[in-house]
Design a protein around this motif. Sequence first.
Motif, PDB file in Angstrom:
ATOM      1  N   VAL A 156      31.544 -48.976  17.349  1.00  0.00           N
ATOM      2  CA  VAL A 156      30.667 -48.234  18.261  1.00  0.00           C
ATOM      3  C   VAL A 156      29.917 -47.139  17.506  1.00  0.00           C
ATOM      4  N   ALA A 157      30.614 -46.425  16.620  1.00  0.00           N
ATOM      5  CA  ALA A 157      29.957 -45.374  15.843  1.00  0.00           C
ATOM      6  C   ALA A 157      28.830 -45.944  14.987  1.00  0.00           C
ATOM      7  N   ASP A 158      29.027 -47.131  14.413  1.00  0.00           N
ATOM      8  CA  ASP A 158      27.980 -47.753  13.593  1.00  0.00           C
ATOM      9  C   ASP A 158      26.747 -48.062  14.438  1.00  0.00           C
ATOM     10  N   VAL A 159      26.962 -48.604  15.640  1.00  0.00           N
ATOM     11  CA  VAL A 159      25.837 -48.883  16.536  1.00  0.00           C
ATOM     12  C   VAL A 159      25.065 -47.597  16.832  1.00  0.00           C
ATOM     13  N   CYS A 160      25.785 -46.545  17.163  1.00  0.00           N
ATOM     14  CA  CYS A 160      25.141 -45.286  17.541  1.00  0.00           C
ATOM     15  C   CYS A 160      24.400 -44.661  16.368  1.00  0.00           C
ATOM     16  N   ARG A 161      24.980 -44.711  15.186  1.00  0.00           N
ATOM     17  CA  ARG A 161      24.315 -44.139  14.003  1.00  0.00           C
ATOM     18  C   ARG A 161      23.018 -44.879  13.686  1.00  0.00           C
ATOM     19  N   ARG A 162      23.028 -46.198  13.830  1.00  0.00           N
ATOM     20  CA  ARG A 162      21.807 -46.968  13.553  1.00  0.00           C
ATOM     21  C   ARG A 162      20.710 -46.644  14.567  1.00  0.00           C
ATOM     22  N   ALA A 163      21.083 -46.523  15.833  1.00  0.00           N
ATOM     23  CA  ALA A 163      20.094 -46.299  16.887  1.00  0.00           C
ATOM     24  C   ALA A 163      19.650 -44.849  16.972  1.00  0.00           C
ATOM     25  N   TYR A 213      38.238 -50.264  30.925  1.00  0.00           N
ATOM     26  CA  TYR A 213      36.832 -50.395  31.273  1.00  0.00           C
ATOM     27  C   TYR A 213      36.362 -51.836  31.083  1.00  0.00           C
ATOM     28  N   THR A 214      35.627 -52.340  32.037  1.00  0.00           N
ATOM     29  CA  THR A 214      34.850 -53.546  31.811  1.00  0.00           C
ATOM     30  C   THR A 214      33.618 -53.162  30.989  1.00  0.00           C
ATOM     31  N   ARG A 215      32.947 -54.164  30.469  1.00  0.00           N
ATOM     32  CA  ARG A 215      31.716 -53.915  29.722  1.00  0.00           C
ATOM     33  C   ARG A 215      30.724 -53.121  30.570  1.00  0.00           C
ATOM     34  N   ASP A 216      30.497 -53.571  31.806  1.00  0.00           N
ATOM     35  CA  ASP A 216      29.498 -52.915  32.653  1.00  0.00           C
ATOM     36  C   ASP A 216      29.891 -51.487  32.996  1.00  0.00           C
ATOM     37  N   GLY A 242      23.937 -52.839  21.657  1.00  0.00           N
ATOM     38  CA  GLY A 242      24.882 -52.929  20.546  1.00  0.00           C
ATOM     39  C   GLY A 242      26.317 -52.698  20.978  1.00  0.00           C
ATOM     40  N   VAL A 243      26.545 -51.690  21.804  1.00  0.00           N
ATOM     41  CA  VAL A 243      27.908 -51.406  22.267  1.00  0.00           C
ATOM     42  C   VAL A 243      28.384 -52.520  23.192  1.00  0.00           C
ATOM     43  N   GLY A 244      27.478 -53.059  24.006  1.00  0.00           N
ATOM     44  CA  GLY A 244      27.852 -54.189  24.849  1.00  0.00           C
ATOM     45  C   GLY A 244      28.351 -55.364  24.025  1.00  0.00           C
ATOM     46  N   ALA A 245      27.697 -55.618  22.894  1.00  0.00           N
ATOM     47  CA  ALA A 245      28.130 -56.709  22.015  1.00  0.00           C
ATOM     48  C   ALA A 245      29.515 -56.428  21.431  1.00  0.00           C
ATOM     49  N   VAL A 246      29.784 -55.160  21.116  1.00  0.00           N
ATOM     50  CA  VAL A 246      31.115 -54.796  20.608  1.00  0.00           C
ATOM     51  C   VAL A 246      32.186 -55.090  21.659  1.00  0.00           C
ATOM     52  N   ASP A 248      31.910 -57.200  24.223  1.00  0.00           N
ATOM     53  CA  ASP A 248      31.982 -58.649  24.411  1.00  0.00           C
ATOM     54  C   ASP A 248      32.894 -59.292  23.371  1.00  0.00           C
ATOM     55  N   ALA A 249      32.824 -58.794  22.143  1.00  0.00           N
ATOM     56  CA  ALA A 249      33.655 -59.350  21.069  1.00  0.00           C
ATOM     57  C   ALA A 249      35.138 -59.096  21.297  1.00  0.00           C
ATOM     58  N   ARG A 250      35.445 -58.131  22.157  1.00  0.00           N
ATOM     59  CA  ARG A 250      36.845 -57.830  22.490  1.00  0.00           C
ATOM     60  C   ARG A 250      37.262 -58.498  23.797  1.00  0.00           C
ATOM     61  N   GLY A 251      36.455 -59.410  24.299  1.00  0.00           N
ATOM     62  CA  GLY A 251      36.801 -60.125  25.519  1.00  0.00           C
ATOM     63  C   GLY A 251      36.189 -59.553  26.773  1.00  0.00           C
ATOM     64  N   GLY A 252      35.281 -58.589  26.647  1.00  0.00           N
ATOM     65  CA  GLY A 252      34.565 -58.068  27.805  1.00  0.00           C
ATOM     66  C   GLY A 252      35.186 -56.848  28.447  1.00  0.00           C
ATOM     67  N   SER A 253      36.253 -56.316  27.888  1.00  0.00           N
ATOM     68  CA  SER A 253      36.865 -55.093  28.418  1.00  0.00           C
ATOM     69  C   SER A 253      37.703 -54.447  27.315  1.00  0.00           C
ATOM     70  N   PHE A 254      38.106 -53.212  27.543  1.00  0.00           N
ATOM     71  CA  PHE A 254      38.975 -52.520  26.588  1.00  0.00           C
ATOM     72  C   PHE A 254      39.683 -51.385  27.315  1.00  0.00           C
ATOM     73  N   THR A 255      40.776 -50.930  26.749  1.00  0.00           N
ATOM     74  CA  THR A 255      41.532 -49.815  27.320  1.00  0.00           C
ATOM     75  C   THR A 255      41.304 -48.563  26.491  1.00  0.00           C
ATOM     76  N   MET A 256      40.716 -47.575  27.129  1.00  0.00           N
ATOM     77  CA  MET A 256      40.480 -46.285  26.490  1.00  0.00           C
ATOM     78  C   MET A 256      41.707 -45.404  26.687  1.00  0.00           C
ATOM     79  N   ARG A 257      42.177 -44.812  25.614  1.00  0.00           N
ATOM     80  CA  ARG A 257      43.186 -43.758  25.730  1.00  0.00           C
ATOM     81  C   ARG A 257      42.459 -42.422  25.900  1.00  0.00           C
ATOM     82  N   TYR A 258      42.943 -41.623  26.818  1.00  0.00           N
ATOM     83  CA  TYR A 258      42.389 -40.287  27.025  1.00  0.00           C
ATOM     84  C   TYR A 258      43.476 -39.241  26.766  1.00  0.00           C
TER      85      TYR A 258
END
Length: 277
Positions: A156-163, A213-216, A242-246, A248-258
């Motif tokens: 995600v950081a790479d996507v943000c740095r490029r954009a 979180y889901t992708r959306d 770019g982040v959406g693609a990241v 998607d590569a993880r199966g369309g969702s991820f668990t954020m630790r807070y």
Amino acid sequence: MPTIGPSQNEPHQHRQMAESFGSDAERYDRARPRYPQALVERIAAASPGPDVLDVGSGTGIVTRQFEAVGCKVLGVEPDARMAGVARSLKGDVDVATFEDWDPAGRTFDAIVSGQAWHWIDPIAGAAKAARVLRPGGSLAAFWNVPLFPSGMAEAVADVCRRAVPDAPVGFQAMTKGPLDGYQTLSAKAADGIREAAGFGEPEQWRFDWEWTYTRDAWLDQMPTQGVFTRLPSDRLAEVLEGVGAVIDARGGSFTMRYATVAVTATVQPGAGSRGPA
């Protein structure tokens, strides 16, 4: 994600970013994470009464959480757009910066501030809080710190740095300890409380929790984060793609630790409600 501002040392001096969150207030209210129930209940239980002032109340996210545990809450919010959403959801809000807000003789049992105290002068804010708190009342400032899963943070950081290569906030915090920036904020808040006087020694709390979180859902939240609120639409679209693609590569969702970090302090005997603020 970086939401603090262009200078992590003195973010309260950068009002332009602080007042950018209302550009899409409805999205902000819908997408932003809430705060741990244990935090809300701990603050409410320690309060000598039900009257709470929510500083930097935004769309009323914190307000509604405290109302749900029986508190009566007044918000203070500088952005009329954010306050308008809060009012549409039955919130009671005064539109003003906290430093300039007129309490009009009103006093409170607790003052809370979620994801907002760093936009307030730490000494002037603490001094004003001490003046409008009742005996035994407390100030509690807190922040949600997102901790990406290992590997995802780098992508995600790479996507943000490029954009956004010229972003006022670096993206390295995603991969090199995002807690550090927020612990700096909480330490500055504690120093302001000490310097302002009127409070006992500040305490620091931490609550760890997770949210999937889901992708959306994640892409809905990203535009509400400080570094992206004023980004041109084409560059924001590049980030989201770019982040959406990241994701998607993880199966369309991820668990954020807070980690929710908090600074709290209680008014010393004789210090609260000392007259006009």
